[in-house]
Scaffold this active site. Sequence first.
Site, PDB file in Angstrom:
ATOM      1  N   ARG A   1      26.426  16.520 -44.647  1.00  0.00           N
ATOM      2  CA  ARG A   1      25.882  17.467 -45.455  1.00  0.00           C
ATOM      3  C   ARG A   1      25.059  18.559 -44.676  1.00  0.00           C
ATOM      4  O   ARG A   1      25.187  19.841 -45.051  1.00  0.00           O
ATOM      5  CB  ARG A   1      25.055  16.688 -46.447  1.00  0.00           C
ATOM      6  CG  ARG A   1      25.859  15.773 -47.206  1.00  0.00           C
ATOM      7  CD  ARG A   1      25.070  15.155 -48.421  1.00  0.00           C
ATOM      8  NE  ARG A   1      25.051  16.158 -49.590  1.00  0.00           N
ATOM      9  CZ  ARG A   1      24.091  17.002 -49.807  1.00  0.00           C
ATOM     10  NH1 ARG A   1      22.923  16.835 -48.879  1.00  0.00           N
ATOM     11  NH2 ARG A   1      23.983  18.093 -50.695  1.00  0.00           N
TER      12      ARG A   1
ATOM     13  N   TYR B   1      27.515  11.164 -51.276  1.00  0.00           N
ATOM     14  CA  TYR B   1      28.184  12.056 -50.335  1.00  0.00           C
ATOM     15  C   TYR B   1      27.610  11.781 -48.874  1.00  0.00           C
ATOM     16  O   TYR B   1      27.463  12.820 -48.044  1.00  0.00           O
ATOM     17  CB  TYR B   1      27.935  13.656 -51.068  1.00  0.00           C
ATOM     18  CG  TYR B   1      28.470  13.769 -52.336  1.00  0.00           C
ATOM     19  CD1 TYR B   1      29.582  13.477 -52.658  1.00  0.00           C
ATOM     20  CD2 TYR B   1      27.485  14.031 -53.204  1.00  0.00           C
ATOM     21  CE1 TYR B   1      29.826  13.897 -53.895  1.00  0.00           C
ATOM     22  CE2 TYR B   1      27.619  14.175 -54.572  1.00  0.00           C
ATOM     23  CZ  TYR B   1      28.802  14.123 -54.996  1.00  0.00           C
ATOM     24  OH  TYR B   1      29.448  14.225 -56.204  1.00  0.00           O
TER      25      TYR B   1
ATOM     26  N   GLU C   1      29.327  12.032 -65.895  1.00  0.00           N
ATOM     27  CA  GLU C   1      30.150  11.778 -64.714  1.00  0.00           C
ATOM     28  C   GLU C   1      29.037  11.863 -63.573  1.00  0.00           C
ATOM     29  O   GLU C   1      29.233  12.674 -62.628  1.00  0.00           O
ATOM     30  CB  GLU C   1      31.254  12.500 -64.546  1.00  0.00           C
ATOM     31  CG  GLU C   1      32.598  12.426 -65.517  1.00  0.00           C
ATOM     32  CD  GLU C   1      33.506  13.496 -65.293  1.00  0.00           C
ATOM     33  OE1 GLU C   1      33.562  14.505 -64.189  1.00  0.00           O
ATOM     34  OE2 GLU C   1      34.562  13.531 -66.161  1.00  0.00           O
ATOM     35  N   PRO C   2      27.914  11.548 -63.648  1.00  0.00           N
ATOM     36  CA  PRO C   2      26.810  11.621 -62.780  1.00  0.00           C
ATOM     37  C   PRO C   2      27.423  10.896 -61.341  1.00  0.00           C
ATOM     38  O   PRO C   2      27.946   9.571 -61.445  1.00  0.00           O
ATOM     39  CB  PRO C   2      25.592  11.097 -63.320  1.00  0.00           C
ATOM     40  CG  PRO C   2      26.052  10.260 -64.106  1.00  0.00           C
ATOM     41  CD  PRO C   2      27.149  10.478 -64.719  1.00  0.00           C
ATOM     42  N   GLY C   3      27.144  11.248 -60.336  1.00  0.00           N
ATOM     43  CA  GLY C   3      27.404  10.765 -59.151  1.00  0.00           C
ATOM     44  C   GLY C   3      26.049  10.723 -58.233  1.00  0.00           C
ATOM     45  O   GLY C   3      25.499   9.759 -57.997  1.00  0.00           O
ATOM     46  N   ARG C   4      25.589  12.000 -57.890  1.00  0.00           N
ATOM     47  CA  ARG C   4      24.524  11.933 -57.043  1.00  0.00           C
ATOM     48  C   ARG C   4      23.150  11.380 -57.279  1.00  0.00           C
ATOM     49  O   ARG C   4      22.306  10.634 -56.750  1.00  0.00           O
ATOM     50  CB  ARG C   4      24.293  13.636 -56.585  1.00  0.00           C
ATOM     51  CG  ARG C   4      23.241  13.786 -55.604  1.00  0.00           C
ATOM     52  CD  ARG C   4      22.845  15.268 -55.463  1.00  0.00           C
ATOM     53  NE  ARG C   4      24.017  16.148 -55.631  1.00  0.00           N
ATOM     54  CZ  ARG C   4      24.593  16.675 -54.630  1.00  0.00           C
ATOM     55  NH1 ARG C   4      24.277  16.533 -53.348  1.00  0.00           N
ATOM     56  NH2 ARG C   4      25.757  17.545 -54.626  1.00  0.00           N
TER      57      ARG C   4
ATOM     58  N   CYS D   1      29.985  16.917 -29.843  1.00  0.00           N
ATOM     59  CA  CYS D   1      29.831  17.970 -28.888  1.00  0.00           C
ATOM     60  C   CYS D   1      30.081  19.353 -29.762  1.00  0.00           C
ATOM     61  O   CYS D   1      31.279  20.035 -29.436  1.00  0.00           O
ATOM     62  CB  CYS D   1      31.004  17.657 -27.850  1.00  0.00           C
ATOM     63  SG  CYS D   1      30.629  16.239 -26.915  1.00  0.00           S
ATOM     64  N   GLU D   2      29.236  19.761 -30.457  1.00  0.00           N
ATOM     65  CA  GLU D   2      29.103  20.691 -30.882  1.00  0.00           C
ATOM     66  C   GLU D   2      27.685  21.296 -31.629  1.00  0.00           C
ATOM     67  O   GLU D   2      27.111  20.293 -31.963  1.00  0.00           O
ATOM     68  CB  GLU D   2      30.205  21.252 -31.899  1.00  0.00           C
ATOM     69  CG  GLU D   2      30.397  20.293 -33.234  1.00  0.00           C
ATOM     70  CD  GLU D   2      31.555  20.603 -34.245  1.00  0.00           C
ATOM     71  OE1 GLU D   2      31.373  21.638 -34.798  1.00  0.00           O
ATOM     72  OE2 GLU D   2      32.778  19.929 -33.955  1.00  0.00           O
TER      73      GLU D   2
ATOM     74  N   TYR E   1      26.629  22.021 -45.611  1.00  0.00           N
ATOM     75  CA  TYR E   1      26.063  22.826 -46.502  1.00  0.00           C
ATOM     76  C   TYR E   1      24.581  23.322 -46.121  1.00  0.00           C
ATOM     77  O   TYR E   1      24.030  23.754 -46.871  1.00  0.00           O
ATOM     78  CB  TYR E   1      25.817  22.028 -47.835  1.00  0.00           C
ATOM     79  CG  TYR E   1      27.043  21.063 -48.164  1.00  0.00           C
ATOM     80  CD1 TYR E   1      28.128  21.649 -48.926  1.00  0.00           C
ATOM     81  CD2 TYR E   1      27.053  19.718 -48.245  1.00  0.00           C
ATOM     82  CE1 TYR E   1      29.329  20.940 -49.269  1.00  0.00           C
ATOM     83  CE2 TYR E   1      28.144  19.079 -48.510  1.00  0.00           C
ATOM     84  CZ  TYR E   1      29.195  19.731 -49.151  1.00  0.00           C
ATOM     85  OH  TYR E   1      30.118  18.760 -49.619  1.00  0.00           O
TER      86      TYR E   1
HETATM   87  N1  LLP Z   1      32.581  15.300 -61.940  1.00  0.00           N
HETATM   88  C1  LLP Z   1      33.270  16.214 -61.354  1.00  0.00           C
HETATM   89  C2  LLP Z   1      34.617  16.624 -62.100  1.00  0.00           C
HETATM   90  C3  LLP Z   1      32.998  16.568 -60.014  1.00  0.00           C
HETATM   91  O1  LLP Z   1      33.753  17.403 -59.393  1.00  0.00           O
HETATM   92  C4  LLP Z   1      31.701  15.918 -59.691  1.00  0.00           C
HETATM   93  C5  LLP Z   1      31.354  16.566 -58.185  1.00  0.00           C
HETATM   94  C6  LLP Z   1      30.929  15.068 -60.266  1.00  0.00           C
HETATM   95  C7  LLP Z   1      31.374  14.598 -61.395  1.00  0.00           C
HETATM   96  C8  LLP Z   1      29.812  14.369 -59.652  1.00  0.00           C
HETATM   97  O2  LLP Z   1      28.680  15.412 -59.605  1.00  0.00           O
HETATM   98  P1  LLP Z   1      27.232  15.095 -59.122  1.00  0.00           P
HETATM   99  O3  LLP Z   1      26.583  14.218 -60.381  1.00  0.00           O
HETATM  100  O4  LLP Z   1      27.465  14.004 -57.931  1.00  0.00           O
HETATM  101  O5  LLP Z   1      26.695  16.319 -58.905  1.00  0.00           O
HETATM  102  N2  LLP Z   1      29.846  16.910 -51.366  1.00  0.00           N
HETATM  103  C9  LLP Z   1      29.035  17.800 -51.984  1.00  0.00           C
HETATM  104  C10 LLP Z   1      29.017  17.305 -53.647  1.00  0.00           C
HETATM  105  C11 LLP Z   1      30.259  17.666 -54.112  1.00  0.00           C
HETATM  106  C12 LLP Z   1      30.556  17.453 -55.541  1.00  0.00           C
HETATM  107  C13 LLP Z   1      31.921  17.698 -56.026  1.00  0.00           C
HETATM  108  N3  LLP Z   1      32.112  17.096 -57.416  1.00  0.00           N
HETATM  109  C14 LLP Z   1      27.662  17.359 -51.519  1.00  0.00           C
HETATM  110  O6  LLP Z   1      27.373  16.549 -50.567  1.00  0.00           O
HETATM  111  O7  LLP Z   1      26.534  18.032 -52.051  1.00  0.00           O
END
Ligand code: LLP
Length: 421
Positions: free
Chosen positions: A314, A375, A275-278, A346-347, A318
């Site tokens: 972000r 993100y 499940e890659p996102g980033r 304004c912060e 973070y």
């Molecule tokens: N699968 C599950 C169950 C997750 O909770 C996540 C991310 C992913 C896959 C995808 O992870 P990735 O490959 O993108 O690292 N908003 C934060 C990141 C939150 C990630 C939450 N879960 C940021 O901007 O760094």
Amino acid sequence: MDHFLYREGILHAEDVPIPEIAAAVGTPVYVYSTATLIRHYRLFEEALRPLPHLVCFAMKANSNLAVVRTLGQLGAGVDVVSAGEYLKARAAGIPGERIVFSGVGKTREEMRLALAGGIRQFNVESEPELAALSQVASAMGRRASIALRVNPDVDAGTHEKIATGRKEDKFGIPIGRACAVYAEAARLPGIEVVGIDVHIGSQLTRLEPFEAAYRKVAELTRLLRADGHDIRRLDLGGGLGIPYTRSNEAPPLPTDYGAMVRRTVGDLGCEIEIEPGRLIAGNAGLLVARVIYVKQGEGRDFLILDAAMNDLVRPAMYGAHHDIVPVVEPPPGAAHHPYDVVGPVCESGDTFARGRPLPPLAEGDLVAFRSAGAYGAVMASEYNSRPLVPEVLVHGDQFAVIRARPTFDDLIRRDTIPGWL
Ligand code: LLP
């Protein structure tokens, strides 16, 4: 690698000059590169190739329909965490059999929606959720395919807010209890056990925590099979990090990750889901902004941009670093000057960077935040009544607005004044 390069001194997204997009759509604006999205998706495809697998893009990183369709057309599945993401995935053309549903708090309505519309698997995170899903599925005359998300108690070594695999985190079922919960799952009429799920965190820059978690999953697979469960899929989550700066140590590549997956779970005969996102979307996007003012403060200069924390949260949330580059390439050897790069909100938290060395910039100049495709837009808000930031997708020499900036009228019409006022 991405497709945002200077050509004749002007930053381009593929073949499109960024100033052309800024002139047509205004700023701030997110700009995504199709070629980069495709390239990153394919890296995972190739890394896992010898094993049966499905790459499920984590839509929480970027849920724009055009982005999701781009990946879907290559055969990608998606990981969704809400009814909204599920419906967006379907609207983008992702078939139910390529959608996995994750998240600690799925409601019964969300379960019904996904079961009725078609779903590959629910990643179940607790016993109450398991019981609820069984009831919902049974009432529909169905059995829901599930993997239990186990919490392996592994420290991902990432930012506190995005680590998810330690026992103090809210996610998953403690791995030590997994056998008991699988036994219960097997007894429930509305449940069909198909696999195991694990996700230990995001922006991991080392393979060791993944490896530790996947070894535990391999061991659990053997235990569960001995108990008679048909474990045929392993969902290994997302989390592989990306380089946010060009100077720091590069995180492992998808090929290294793939080799580690084969080493740890490759001999189990399971279909692998990830499940890659980033890693797919992050470096496929820029946030383009314009300098409103350059303000001289006490011992520091502020670069005040038209993008703010509501557009890219972000750094405020973070302490995250995003490289900021001028859209017009500075001459080689140009002197750099430290700026505090801020937005108009304004912060004081609305600060993107402090003392960031940048070539001299002036009012009206364009800058781009790199690595903003994941993100970024999805976490944007309309704080300070700033209309939601638009998104543009580039494909070769073409570009299209894939989410328009709301007008001020849209913003005003969204609220309702009750009759007594
Ligand atoms: N699968 C599950 C169950 C997750 O909770 C996540 C991310 C992913 C896959 C995808 O992870 P990735 O490959 O993108 O690292 N908003 C934060 C990141 C939150 C990630 C939450 N879960 C940021 O901007 O760094």
